[in-house]
Motif scaffolding. Sequence first.
Motif, PDB file in Angstrom:
ATOM      1  N   SER A  75      -7.840   3.702  -4.659  1.00 47.82           N
ATOM      2  CA  SER A  75      -7.231   3.971  -5.962  1.00 47.82           C
ATOM      3  C   SER A  75      -5.817   3.434  -6.089  1.00 47.82           C
ATOM      4  O   SER A  75      -5.416   2.982  -7.164  1.00 47.82           O
ATOM      5  CB  SER A  75      -7.214   5.481  -6.228  1.00 47.82           C
ATOM      6  N   LEU A  76      -5.036   3.463  -5.012  1.00 47.57           N
ATOM      7  CA  LEU A  76      -3.623   3.137  -5.103  1.00 47.57           C
ATOM      8  C   LEU A  76      -3.305   1.722  -4.620  1.00 47.57           C
ATOM      9  O   LEU A  76      -2.316   1.130  -5.084  1.00 47.57           O
ATOM     10  CB  LEU A  76      -2.788   4.139  -4.304  1.00 47.57           C
ATOM     11  N   PHE A  77      -4.083   1.191  -3.687  1.00 50.04           N
ATOM     12  CA  PHE A  77      -3.740  -0.099  -3.078  1.00 50.04           C
ATOM     13  C   PHE A  77      -4.837  -1.138  -3.295  1.00 50.04           C
ATOM     14  O   PHE A  77      -5.052  -2.005  -2.459  1.00 50.04           O
ATOM     15  CB  PHE A  77      -3.488   0.077  -1.577  1.00 50.04           C
ATOM     16  N   CYS A  78      -5.543  -1.035  -4.410  1.00 52.35           N
ATOM     17  CA  CYS A  78      -6.649  -1.961  -4.652  1.00 52.35           C
ATOM     18  C   CYS A  78      -6.108  -3.299  -5.151  1.00 52.35           C
ATOM     19  O   CYS A  78      -5.120  -3.359  -5.893  1.00 52.35           O
ATOM     20  CB  CYS A  78      -7.607  -1.371  -5.684  1.00 52.35           C
ATOM     21  N   PRO A  79      -6.729  -4.402  -4.744  1.00 51.58           N
ATOM     22  CA  PRO A  79      -6.325  -5.718  -5.271  1.00 51.58           C
ATOM     23  C   PRO A  79      -6.816  -5.902  -6.699  1.00 51.58           C
ATOM     24  O   PRO A  79      -7.605  -5.112  -7.220  1.00 51.58           O
ATOM     25  CB  PRO A  79      -6.997  -6.700  -4.301  1.00 51.58           C
ATOM     26  N   LEU A  80      -6.341  -6.946  -7.325  1.00 46.05           N
ATOM     27  CA  LEU A  80      -6.725  -7.233  -8.709  1.00 46.05           C
ATOM     28  C   LEU A  80      -8.093  -7.897  -8.711  1.00 46.05           C
ATOM     29  O   LEU A  80      -8.233  -9.072  -8.347  1.00 46.05           O
ATOM     30  CB  LEU A  80      -5.676  -8.137  -9.369  1.00 46.05           C
TER      31      LEU A  80
END
Length: 1161
Positions: free
Chosen positions: A475-480
């Motif tokens: 949720s917080l460190f997902c890539p685009l």
Amino acid sequence: MDEEEQPSQTTSLFAAFAHQTPPRALPSDPKNVASPSAQWLQNTSFTTELSVINDAVSKYKPPYDEEEEEEEDKGEELNTNKRPPQYDMVPSSPSDASASSDEQQRKKRKKKKKRRKREESGDSRQLYDYVATLSSSSRKPGVQKWASSSTANEKDYYFDSRGDRDNLAFGCIYRMDVARYKLYNSKKVSEYNYFRPSKRVGRLDGDSDIDALDTKLRSGGRYWSAKYAAIERHKNLKRVRIVAPSKPLGSSVADYIPLSDEGSDGGATSSLTVVEESWEDEVLRKTKEFNKMTRERPQDESIWLEFAEFQDKVASMQPHKGARLQTLEKKISILEKATELNPDSEDLLLSLMKSYQSRDSTDVLIKRWEKILTANSWSYKLWREFLRVAQGEFSRFKVSEMRKMYANAIQALAGACIKQHRQAHLSGNANPVDPAIVQLELGLVDVFLGLCRLEWQAGYQELTTALFQAEIEYSLFCPLVLSEQSKRRLFEHFWNSNGARIGEDGALGWSTWIEKEEEERQRLISEEASSVVEEGGWTGWFQPSSETKETEIPESTTERDVAVEESDDGSDTKDVEQKDDIESLLKALGIDSAAEADNKIEDTKTWNKWSKAEMARDFDHWMPFRSNSDRVSHDDASADAEDDEQLLSTILYEDVSDYLFSLNSEEARLSLIYQFIDFYEGRIAQWTCTNSSSWVEKKLSLESLPNSLLEDLRELHDVLTQKLTDPLNTSLEVLSNSSDDSNMRSNMMKFLRNAILLCFQVFPQNYILEEAALVAEELSNTRMNSTSCSVTPCRALAKTLLKNNRQDVLLCGVYARREAFFRNIDHSRKVFDMALSSIDGLPLDVRPTASLLYFWYAEAELGNSHSENSNSSSRAMHILSCLGSGAKYTPFKHPPSSLQQLRTRQGFKDRIKMLSSTWARGMVDDHSAALICSAALFEELTSGCPSALEVLEHSFTMVLPERRRHSRQLEFLFNYYVRLLFKNRKELKISKVWEPIVKGLQIYPLNSHLHNALVKIGHLYTSPNKLRWTFDDYCQKKPSVITWLYALSFEMSIGGSQHRIRGLFERALEDDKLHNSVILWRSYIEYERSVTYHISAAKRVFFRAIHACPWSKKLWLDGFLKLNSVLTVKELSDLQEVMRDKELNLRTDIYEILLQDEMDT
């Protein structure tokens, strides 16, 4: 009572004291001496037959009071006719009678007139003198005979809280101390004179001696007898109800309809109406009203809910089970009709399902839940209640089944979030601050936390940690990425790699790891491309990165599957060999492995050792195991056992993939991080209001007391016991079993520190996270409550963070507060002065945060007032004057002048006026709350406590009352207000301190600070009974775990009655939601075991507890650790089998304990 049903027989209870003064009998009269035994001692009210109750109710009619003169005349005639012959006067001569008859008539009329005036004036003093004279003159004769009467009842006894000495002297209740009651007279009292004192009030009612009662009246019983108690509960008994006018008092007289014309004298109409109605009349009236309101306003949910709640009241009055079931059916039909008209109402659906739970079986109830959730899959409230009900069903509970239910809930809610975001994007409103979406995502986070608590308490600590790591990374460190499917494929590749996850050393975050991995892969590609001659063929290296990952991931998974299959094939032979070794060892011990389970273990001490080993392994294994390819394998049995444990601790992607979801709102992301820190018992400031669903669920799921609550209860226990000399009192801390492992705590704090530092990439300059990181650094290096370090343990970390972000003045404030906490006030002042002096050079968007920094600095100075330096208050006034007047901050040199104080006071007033408009719109933040606290603190230092309280009370009026219930900042303000009241309690009246705390508990029923202040003030200035009444009131109106824990802590600390404490436990666990509270059950078991030493009662409570909370592994192990003296070996063995059937995680095999015992012997 029967006396008033038959007024024509007698109006006197005591014949010796009738209206007409009886003549005195001569002592020489033999008739006087031979008086019968006291008939009032033969009262049969204790043995009243219940068969006469219905007859008495059917015959019961309200009595009619006659006029005063007529009643007295009839009383005289009756007394003359029924006067005993021994009391008759000897007739005098006719001449004397004729001479004195007129004079006696005049005297009698004078006495009546005086008595009537005295009664109307209400001279209570003469009444008391008369009763005292009457009692003193009639107590002595026959005392020995009364006390030794053989007619005393031997069945029932009534004990007073304070004994009456007369009862000891006479052997029973004294006859003149018996209360006499008159039934309500509906004919005499009207709406005009209902509150007018009656002429007969304050009189002995003519009941002078109970000996004069006839047999029928004596057999009827007293007012508290079983007969009249049943009459009070009878549905046909009519009661008086005072009805307030529906219209204002200024309405026209034509709108007023009197109840009856009798007694109306044309005077001014009263604003109240007196109505008589029985219980059936009330039920009929309210049913008509509810039917009318539901027809007129069918969309009003509150009316339907009130109608359904009224059915509960009706059912409570039903004596038979069949009638109660009929009322329940009526309630269900009402709610079904309401849900048809309001299909989207969550409250109506929850009430309906609660009613179904009272009627239907478990299987039928689950099917109904599934049907409702299918139609309302977007409702997190319904999902949360369904999961709570399913988790508490002992017969159906299994960890695997609960995982499926949580997976369905998370996927349904995540799908609803995606749908709402898509709709907002299509409509052109892509703003993620939509309140509906934010609430839905917050509910999704709460459901996820419920899953984590279930896994942790069931013994799957590694899976819980992996779930947190996976969700935070996802949720917080997902890539685009463009789609959810590609996002999941990339995350599976990250999870199956050797990359460090959040909380582990060297963790970078998922998106950063992907970038590093891509850079490394591109470098390898370029090197291979330069060394290989182009010969044509496959050109996959030049495809896009996303497609390359799609082709790589299945290859890695297939290789891993093949490796797993090979390892499984090889492990079969090892298992067979190990089984043969175990069987041979068991035969050497005299244990046949093919026999039944009850022949394996012969001593409960073995199960005690097993439970201790199980607890120790739970403390050690809470981090997921990361496989290492170069690990050396061993052939011995201990290495194999270790390999099995590591295999169970390895969390695969398939174990967490069903519980992953995306969060778009910042509020939901912060809630996830805050609850993650709080879950691992990190020290964090209050991050939400105590009325929020997250906080409520957290308190309901407690297994042991958290550190913050434990410190408050420990302090409260010291206050309550400082003046007591009784060594038998105990504390709730002892009962809660809050023991932990220091090594586990230290590793957890390092894990939290690493995770919070990584979260700074997503939430920069968040002072709550910064303080949590510094405190976690302290706790990982020192003891949990150590404040004796010469150097602040977090100093190195704080300086490192400040070097990375020099504009973060709040980080300076947090670091300075930690220095002041460790008594390094000089270093703290340097940091505060540096931060406040550099504010003017900061960007404009950072300057409003200065109010929080000023307030922290002033509080730190006042907290250091106990030291030798006596200028702490002057320093605090200087700091606050710079904030209020708006002047540039300069380090302290001298106290502010009177002119500066006036400017500061006016400046605070102007800034508070500017806040009123923003607060009225609900925009309350931390800095505005700090400004209010700073103004109150300045007024306290300059003008005193009343001025400070006035500032805070004015701030509460700037917002709506409903917004106060859900605002964390306003709750912080109220806590500060209560602390100010408690600190200045000696200068204020007790009511000024007590009433705000009581009102605050009505707004924040789960606030532990308010409960702490309530108990302290109640202990110092009120009686224990008043505090008990207050707790009982709140426990009945707004029950919460915190209220019950403080009520129990108070009783245990002062050495309260065992019956009272046991009653508190039972009443708390009768509540539907608190029935599944593990902390209450564990404390109850420990109380029965270690305080009352009632082991059999503790065993009964234990079996009730595991039936109510089958998921709690600690609760099951309490039986093995604490009740092994009362539980047999067969029972303990069966308990372990049930634990395995419920799929709790058991890490230790009982054979290990047996082998270890054999090796020790």
